[in-house]
Write a protein that holds these residues in place. Structure first.
Motif, short mmCIF file in Angstrom:
data_model
loop_
_atom_site.label_atom_id
_atom_site.label_comp_id
_atom_site.label_asym_id
_atom_site.label_seq_id
_atom_site.Cartn_x
_atom_site.Cartn_y
_atom_site.Cartn_z
N PRO A 59 0.70 -1.15 0.08
CA PRO A 59 0.05 0.19 0.03
C PRO A 59 0.77 1.37 0.11
O PRO A 59 1.84 1.22 0.44
CB PRO A 59 -0.92 -0.22 1.38
N GLY A 60 0.44 2.25 -0.64
CA GLY A 60 0.97 3.48 -0.73
C GLY A 60 2.22 3.53 -1.89
O GLY A 60 2.91 4.59 -2.02
N THR A 61 2.59 2.58 -2.44
CA THR A 61 3.74 2.52 -3.18
C THR A 61 3.88 2.67 -4.57
O THR A 61 4.62 2.88 -5.36
CB THR A 61 4.79 1.20 -2.85
N ARG A 62 2.42 2.42 -5.06
CA ARG A 62 1.98 2.44 -6.35
C ARG A 62 0.69 2.92 -6.71
O ARG A 62 -0.11 2.87 -5.93
CB ARG A 62 2.26 1.17 -7.28
N TRP A 63 0.42 3.49 -7.98
CA TRP A 63 -0.96 4.07 -8.19
C TRP A 63 -1.42 2.72 -9.19
O TRP A 63 -1.03 2.50 -10.31
CB TRP A 63 -1.04 5.10 -9.18
N ALA A 66 -6.12 18.54 -5.05
CA ALA A 66 -5.02 18.89 -4.80
C ALA A 66 -4.27 17.47 -5.28
O ALA A 66 -4.55 16.33 -4.91
CB ALA A 66 -4.54 19.06 -3.41
N ASP A 67 -3.16 17.93 -6.02
CA ASP A 67 -2.41 16.48 -6.66
C ASP A 67 -1.94 15.65 -5.40
O ASP A 67 -1.05 16.29 -4.51
CB ASP A 67 -1.29 16.79 -7.75
N GLN A 68 -2.17 14.55 -5.45
CA GLN A 68 -1.78 13.46 -4.40
C GLN A 68 -0.58 12.68 -5.03
O GLN A 68 -0.07 11.75 -3.95
CB GLN A 68 -2.95 12.69 -3.87
N LEU A 69 -0.09 12.70 -6.14
CA LEU A 69 0.78 11.63 -6.83
C LEU A 69 2.13 12.01 -6.16
O LEU A 69 2.37 13.19 -5.95
CB LEU A 69 0.71 11.78 -8.19
N GLY A 77 4.71 7.52 -12.21
CA GLY A 77 5.00 6.80 -13.45
C GLY A 77 3.84 5.97 -13.76
O GLY A 77 3.75 5.68 -14.91
N ASP A 78 3.06 5.31 -12.84
CA ASP A 78 1.86 4.69 -13.12
C ASP A 78 0.68 5.25 -13.69
O ASP A 78 -0.07 4.66 -14.28
CB ASP A 78 1.45 3.81 -11.87
N TYR A 79 0.45 6.44 -13.31
CA TYR A 79 -0.52 7.20 -13.75
C TYR A 79 -0.09 7.93 -15.34
O TYR A 79 0.20 9.20 -15.37
CB TYR A 79 -0.60 8.46 -12.84
N TYR A 111 -1.86 15.94 -16.20
CA TYR A 111 -2.80 15.95 -15.05
C TYR A 111 -2.34 15.25 -13.84
O TYR A 111 -1.37 14.17 -14.20
CB TYR A 111 -4.30 15.37 -15.53
N GLY A 112 -2.37 15.48 -12.56
CA GLY A 112 -2.30 15.09 -11.47
C GLY A 112 -3.46 14.25 -11.18
O GLY A 112 -4.64 14.24 -11.83
#
Length: 377
Positions: A163-167, A288-291, A297-299, A307-308
């Motif tokens: 969790p939290g490491t990739r999109w 607000a951008d959360q990336l 890189g996954d997005y 876009y974020g």
């Protein structure tokens, strides 16, 4: 404002491959343009009518995240909270990992899933609605699979990553709907009706249709590349249980009705009639951008360049990256049958675009539609 180019664009994509399309443009709370073209029933050659019911699919996600943000504003949850504080079955998650010899193993997760991970698609879930644990739960509940049962079953499936490491676009918002149920103690659909759609006067938005509404549900199509034509494909493949209120893709609505919700967000949380569903601060947090450097890189969907990703929405962060005429901070999302939401507090602009064809040419249509709209202002 001259919206002639927008009507021509709609005519062009309908003549190309999309059975019908409709666009509604609101500026400063007034509808300044509305146009529809094409056939709601290709076989019968029935022109698309007014206030037709459609599957919103992933446009549902914006409303689900707004509902959960209401609980953040009330102090009921925090983004940094562990999901297992509310849904205990997520306390000891497993992660699927690839070993050096190429084989797969399942190991205990090192990080907990947080509430923020649900909003931001970083929990580690897949979008596999046929997963064994979900199929077992559907059978055990005699096909009902309520939202809370869905979330409990999904917890039995190994995560794709820590969790939290990739999109990864996934079932996060379906679990977010279950979180709302647990925290608020109402069914998700009831919460949505009493806290958002009811106060906003949205009479045609919900998870299940009345008989009258069902008579207004238009056929759904899928484009067949071999025959080069749209073929009928009715049914909602996201409805995996008769009581499943999917926070990720379950809502049905009309162009007029859903535009009421989108326009409240354009007004930073308050409708023109003074109904407040979120604070201005809540809307700004949503967009607000959360990336992070780990997830950006996954997005990588082509139509989202520049876009974020905020709390369940795309958010414009780079004009150079996007080539879009919309201002920074414009946000929204889209749906599997081709619907698109444009929410723009700075320009006081709301756009609801709809069609009803899956495998839609979103990377072609949506960026162009957006630029045509802003070019008309």
């Amino acid at each position: 404002m001259d919206f002639t180019p927008l009507s021509r664009f709609i005519d062009r994509i309908v003549a190309w491959r999309i059975p019908w399309a409709e666009v509604l443009v609101m500026h400063r709370n007034e509808t300044v343009f509305r146009y529809r073209a094409g056939y709601e029933d290709l076989e019968a050659k029935t022109p698309i009518g007014e206030d037709r019911m459609i599957y919103l699919y992933s446009l549902t996600k914006i409303l689900t995240c707004a509902a959960a943000l209401q609980l953040v504003e009330k102090g009921a949850i925090l983004l940094g909270d562990a999901l297992s504080d509310y849904l205990p079955e997520y306390a000891e998650m497993k992660v699927r990992q690839q070993q050096p010899d190429g084989s797969d193993s399942v190991e205990p997760a090192e990080r907990p899933i947080t509430v923020r991970d649900l909003f931001t698609m970083t929990a580690g879930f897949s979008y596999d609605l046929t997963a064994p644990a979900l199929a077992e739960a559907a059978k055990r509940t005699n096909g009902r699979l309520p939202t809370r049962e869905f979330a409990a079953a999904l917890a039995k499936e190994p995560l794709l990553f820590e969790p939290g490491t990739r999109w990864n676009y996934s079932l996060c918002h379906d679990v977010l709907a279950a979180l709302v149920e647990v925290v608020d103690a109402r069914r998700f659909g009831t919460y949505v009706r009493e806290e958002i759609t009811g106060p906003l006067g949205m009479r045609d938005t919900g998870f299940f249709l009345s008989e009258t509404q069902r008579s207004r549900l238009v056929p759904q199509y899928q484009y067949d590349d071999e025959s080069c034509k749209a073929v009928r494909m009715d049914g909602d493949w996201h409805l995996v249980g008769t009581e499943f209120e999917s926070g990720g893709a379950g809502l049905l609505s009309t162009v007029s009705d859903y535009a009421l919700f989108l326009n409240a967000l354009t007004n930073r949380g308050t409708s023109p009639d003074g109904v407040r569903i979120l604070s201005a601060a809540g809307v700004d947090l949503m967009r607000a951008d959360q990336l992070s450097e780990h997830t950006r890189g996954d997005y990588n969907w082509s139509q989202l360049a520049g876009y974020g990703y905020g709390l369940g929405v795309r958010t414009h962060i780079s004009k150079a990256g996007s080539g879009s005429l919309s201002p920074l901070g414009e946000f929204g999302w889209s749906g599997a049958a081709g619907a698109l939401a444009i929410i723009d507090p700075e320009s006081q602009l709301t756009v609801m675009y709809a069609q009803h064809m899956v495998n839609n040419p979103e990377p072609y249509v949506h960026p162009r539609l957006k630029n045509v709209v802003y070019g008309c202002l």
